[in-house]
Design a protein around this motif. Structure first.
Motif, short mmCIF file in Angstrom:
data_model
loop_
_atom_site.label_atom_id
_atom_site.label_comp_id
_atom_site.label_asym_id
_atom_site.label_seq_id
_atom_site.Cartn_x
_atom_site.Cartn_y
_atom_site.Cartn_z
N VAL A 32 0.65 -18.05 1.64
CA VAL A 32 -0.21 -17.70 0.51
C VAL A 32 -1.54 -18.41 0.56
N TYR A 33 -1.55 -19.70 0.87
CA TYR A 33 -2.79 -20.46 0.78
C TYR A 33 -3.54 -20.56 2.10
N ASP A 34 -2.83 -20.64 3.22
CA ASP A 34 -3.51 -20.84 4.50
C ASP A 34 -3.82 -19.54 5.23
N LYS A 35 -2.85 -18.65 5.32
CA LYS A 35 -3.01 -17.48 6.17
C LYS A 35 -3.69 -16.30 5.49
N ILE A 36 -3.31 -15.98 4.25
CA ILE A 36 -3.92 -14.80 3.60
C ILE A 36 -4.73 -15.16 2.37
N GLY A 37 -4.84 -16.44 2.06
CA GLY A 37 -5.51 -16.87 0.83
C GLY A 37 -6.96 -16.49 0.72
N GLY A 42 10.42 -13.86 5.91
CA GLY A 42 10.80 -13.58 7.29
C GLY A 42 10.24 -12.29 7.85
N CYS A 43 9.55 -11.51 7.04
CA CYS A 43 8.96 -10.25 7.51
C CYS A 43 7.68 -10.54 8.31
N GLU A 44 7.24 -9.53 9.04
CA GLU A 44 6.01 -9.68 9.82
C GLU A 44 4.84 -9.94 8.88
N LEU A 45 4.04 -10.94 9.22
CA LEU A 45 2.92 -11.34 8.36
C LEU A 45 1.91 -10.22 8.13
N PRO A 46 1.51 -9.44 9.16
CA PRO A 46 0.57 -8.35 8.88
C PRO A 46 1.11 -7.33 7.88
N ALA A 47 2.41 -7.04 7.95
CA ALA A 47 2.99 -6.08 7.01
C ALA A 47 2.98 -6.63 5.60
N LEU A 48 3.32 -7.91 5.45
CA LEU A 48 3.29 -8.54 4.12
C LEU A 48 1.87 -8.60 3.59
N ALA A 49 0.92 -8.96 4.45
CA ALA A 49 -0.47 -9.07 4.03
C ALA A 49 -1.02 -7.71 3.59
N VAL A 50 -0.73 -6.66 4.32
CA VAL A 50 -1.23 -5.32 3.95
C VAL A 50 -0.66 -4.90 2.59
N ARG A 90 -6.01 -4.85 -4.33
CA ARG A 90 -7.15 -3.94 -4.46
C ARG A 90 -7.04 -3.06 -5.69
N CYS A 91 -5.82 -2.67 -6.00
CA CYS A 91 -5.60 -1.82 -7.18
C CYS A 91 -5.59 -2.63 -8.47
N GLY A 92 -5.55 -3.95 -8.36
CA GLY A 92 -5.50 -4.79 -9.55
C GLY A 92 -4.10 -4.90 -10.13
N LEU A 93 -3.08 -4.64 -9.31
CA LEU A 93 -1.70 -4.70 -9.77
C LEU A 93 -1.07 -6.03 -9.38
N ASP A 94 -0.42 -6.67 -10.33
CA ASP A 94 0.21 -7.97 -10.09
C ASP A 94 1.52 -7.78 -9.34
N GLU A 149 13.88 -4.03 16.70
CA GLU A 149 14.01 -4.05 15.25
C GLU A 149 12.87 -4.88 14.68
N ARG A 150 12.17 -4.32 13.71
CA ARG A 150 11.05 -5.00 13.05
C ARG A 150 11.37 -5.17 11.58
N LYS A 151 10.85 -6.25 11.00
CA LYS A 151 11.03 -6.49 9.57
C LYS A 151 9.68 -6.26 8.90
N LEU A 152 9.59 -5.18 8.16
CA LEU A 152 8.36 -4.79 7.49
C LEU A 152 8.50 -4.95 5.98
N VAL A 153 7.40 -4.73 5.28
CA VAL A 153 7.39 -4.83 3.82
C VAL A 153 6.95 -3.49 3.26
N ARG A 154 7.71 -2.98 2.31
CA ARG A 154 7.36 -1.73 1.65
C ARG A 154 6.84 -2.05 0.24
N MET A 155 5.69 -1.48 -0.09
CA MET A 155 5.13 -1.64 -1.43
C MET A 155 5.41 -0.38 -2.24
N MET A 156 6.03 -0.57 -3.39
CA MET A 156 6.31 0.57 -4.27
C MET A 156 5.69 0.28 -5.63
N VAL A 157 4.87 1.18 -6.09
CA VAL A 157 4.25 1.02 -7.41
C VAL A 157 5.27 1.47 -8.46
#
Length: 166
Positions: A40-45, A77-85, A92-96, A134-142
């Protein structure tokens, strides 16, 4: 046998550690809290602070993200680029990202994909079979509360009612 503990001691489990795949350079496993703060603070902050809308303070958003990652350690444990995106799209949408608000839900997802070489052709093992990774990705659902929030903020839906549908 269980060892006796002092009467004023509180029974707490030790801090959870991640899988052996996530290790420090010296080989010691990191705790979820250390990994969360690093992400949170170092990589994508810095990027997160730049893309947040003006009405959301970076400290508030980062605290929500830390809370989410501590509640759901599988996301760490998921891939950092997937979590960051996923986090950047929500920001960007202003959603918490706090799951208590119900605006956005970030869920870990395991995906199996064919390994491809530099030319885009499938990689084959010694037996001529395709190799899968096998990849560990992050899915964002509004969530529905996030959709209501976006509609009200854009002044497109002045009145919104949620009802049970049978």
């Amino acid at each position: 046998m269980n060892s006796p503990r002092p009467p004023n001691a509180i029974a707490r489990p030790s801090a959870p550690t991640t899988s052996p795949a996530i290790q420090q350079a010296d080989g010691k496993p990191q705790t979820i809290r250390e990994l969360t703060n690093e992400i949170v603070y170092d990589k994508i902050g810095e990027t997160l602070v730049r893309i947040l809308p003006r009405d959301i303070t970076p400290d508030q958003y980062q605290a929500s993200l830390v809370s989410l990652l501590m509640q759901n350690p599988e996301l760490v444990g998921c891939e950092l680029p997937a979590l960051a995106v996923a986090v950047f799209n929500a920001a960007r949408c202003g959603l918490d990202v706090n799951p208590m608000l119900g605006h956005v839900y970030l869920t870990p997802q395991k995906v199996r994909q064919k390994k491809l070489d530099a030319r885009g052709r499938p990689v084959l093992d010694g037996g001529g079979r395709e190799v899968w990774a096998e990849r560990k990705l992050v899915r964002m659902m509004v969530g529905y509360k996030g959709l209501i929030f976006l509609g009200r903020r854009s002044n497109l839906t002045p009145i919104c009612e949620a009802r049970v549908v049978y």
